[in-house]
Design an enzyme around this catalytic site. Structure first.
Site, PDB file in Angstrom:
ATOM      1  CE  LYS A 160      10.392   0.360  -3.175  1.00  0.00           C
ATOM      2  NZ  LYS A 160      11.348  -0.740  -3.392  1.00  0.00           N
ATOM      3  CB  SER A 175       4.638   2.559  -8.086  1.00  0.00           C
ATOM      4  OG  SER A 175       5.452   3.595  -8.616  1.00  0.00           O
TER       5      SER A 175
END
Length: 339
Positions: free
Chosen positions: A58, A312
């Site tokens: 992110k 992720s």
């Protein structure tokens, strides 16, 4: 005849990549012998975005977005809503660029993510039980205080930032056949898909979501934006009941298939990534591994193929890790991990 310009282009991603790599990391791509030889009979590689700054991919999208704000927008400050990883990406970026940041998180957000976000210097506000409730509060506060919203996924600059992962993959493993990506709001898979499909349209791109919360899968199946949420999920970072219009459009065009995994399958994958790959993955980060281990993906995309499974993020409470370990010890009378 007029041709519509796509919301995110390969040029956007290339520019984002150059910007992000001035401060961010090129994360490792390692082969998992366990997944390669035991599970898929292909060559499976793990893209370790849990080793990116803030422990998640992110940071890429947040940095690209905030860097492009006007001086006036930067001076007023930014605000976002996030279950935790986007929150940390915004908080660290704001710290690096000298900008005030407010982050609205659900009251259920993992404590580790709350503490990390405030530790980077952001003001953390807890509001609502779900991401959607936190987002609604954030939108009202942004209007009231004149703050610029940094959307966690439905923003072309955020999507372009996440797409820098795709460019890295093409450099690290030019002969990719299949890429498996966790999906929440869709910013990650959209950006990666734009980058990969531009280079090699034949690459098969698979998104993975939890059975409990899979707004993108439900929307793609319905052919229009729709909401889906049947409960909570270990993959809290992807607990988005409905994707954005931009990510939905890109996913409709570029993502080849979506698969769903159960909570037990997510927990099993978290355990195996820790035990076999020596990497800490949060629930969302374990989704691709869960899909592989649960045989949710057709063999034709795996056998004798070069496969990338994206990890992720790794921002998980140690209490959650301990609970997961205890769960599998309880299921094995010998006192060893199952699997």
């Amino acid at each position: 005849m007029l041709t519509m310009t796509p919301p995110v282009t390969i040029k956007d991603i290339q520019e984002a990549s150059q910007l992000i790599h001035k401060v961010g990391r090129v994360t490792p791509l390692i082969q998992s012998m366990f997944l390669s030889r035991t599970v898929t009979h292909g060559d499976v590689y793990l893209k370790l975005e849990n080793m990116q700054l803030t422990g998640s991919f992110k940071f890429r999208g947040a940095y690209n977005k905030i860097h492009h704000l006007t001086d006036s927008e930067k001076q007023r400050g930014v605000i976002t809503a996030s279950a935790g990883n986007h929150a940390q990406g915004v908080a660290l970026t704001a710290h690096l660029l000298g900008i005030n940041a407010t982050v609205v998180m659900p009251e259920t957000a993992p404590l580790a993510k709350q503490q990390a976000t405030s530790g980077y210097g952001a003001r953390v506000i807890l509001a609502g039980q779900t991401f959607d409730e936190a987002r609604a509060f954030m939108e009202k506060k942004a209007t009231a205080d004149g703050l610029t919203i940094v959307d966690p996924y439905n923003d072309p600059l955020v999507i372009a930032g996440q797409g820098s992962i795709g460019l890295e993959l093409l450099t690290q493993l030019p002969t990719i056949d299949t890429v498996i990506v966790p999906v929440g709001g869709g910013g990650l898979i959209s950006g990666i898909a734009v980058a990969l499909k531009h280079a090699h349209p034949q690459i098969h791109i698979i998104g993975v979501q939890s059975e409990n919360v899979h707004g993108m899968t439900a929307s793609l199946q319905a052919g229009h934006l729709t909401r889906q949420c049947a409960g909570s999920t270990l993959a809290d970072g992807t607990a988005v009941a409905m994707p954005g219009d931009i990510t939905f459009g890109l996913a409709s065009d570029l993502v080849d298939e979506m698969v769903l995994v159960s909570e037990e399958e997510i927990a099993e994958a978290m355990k195996d990534l820790l035990q076999r790959a020596k990497t800490v993955a949060e629930g969302a980060g374990a989704l691709p591994t869960a899909a592989l281990e649960a045989h949710k993906i057709a063999a034709k995309w795996l056998t004798d193929k070069k496969v990338v499974a994206l990890v992720s993020g790794g921002n998980v409470d140690l209490e959650r890790v301990a609970q997961n370990i205890e769960h599998f010890f309880d299921h094995d009378p010998t006192g060893h991990f199952v699997g």
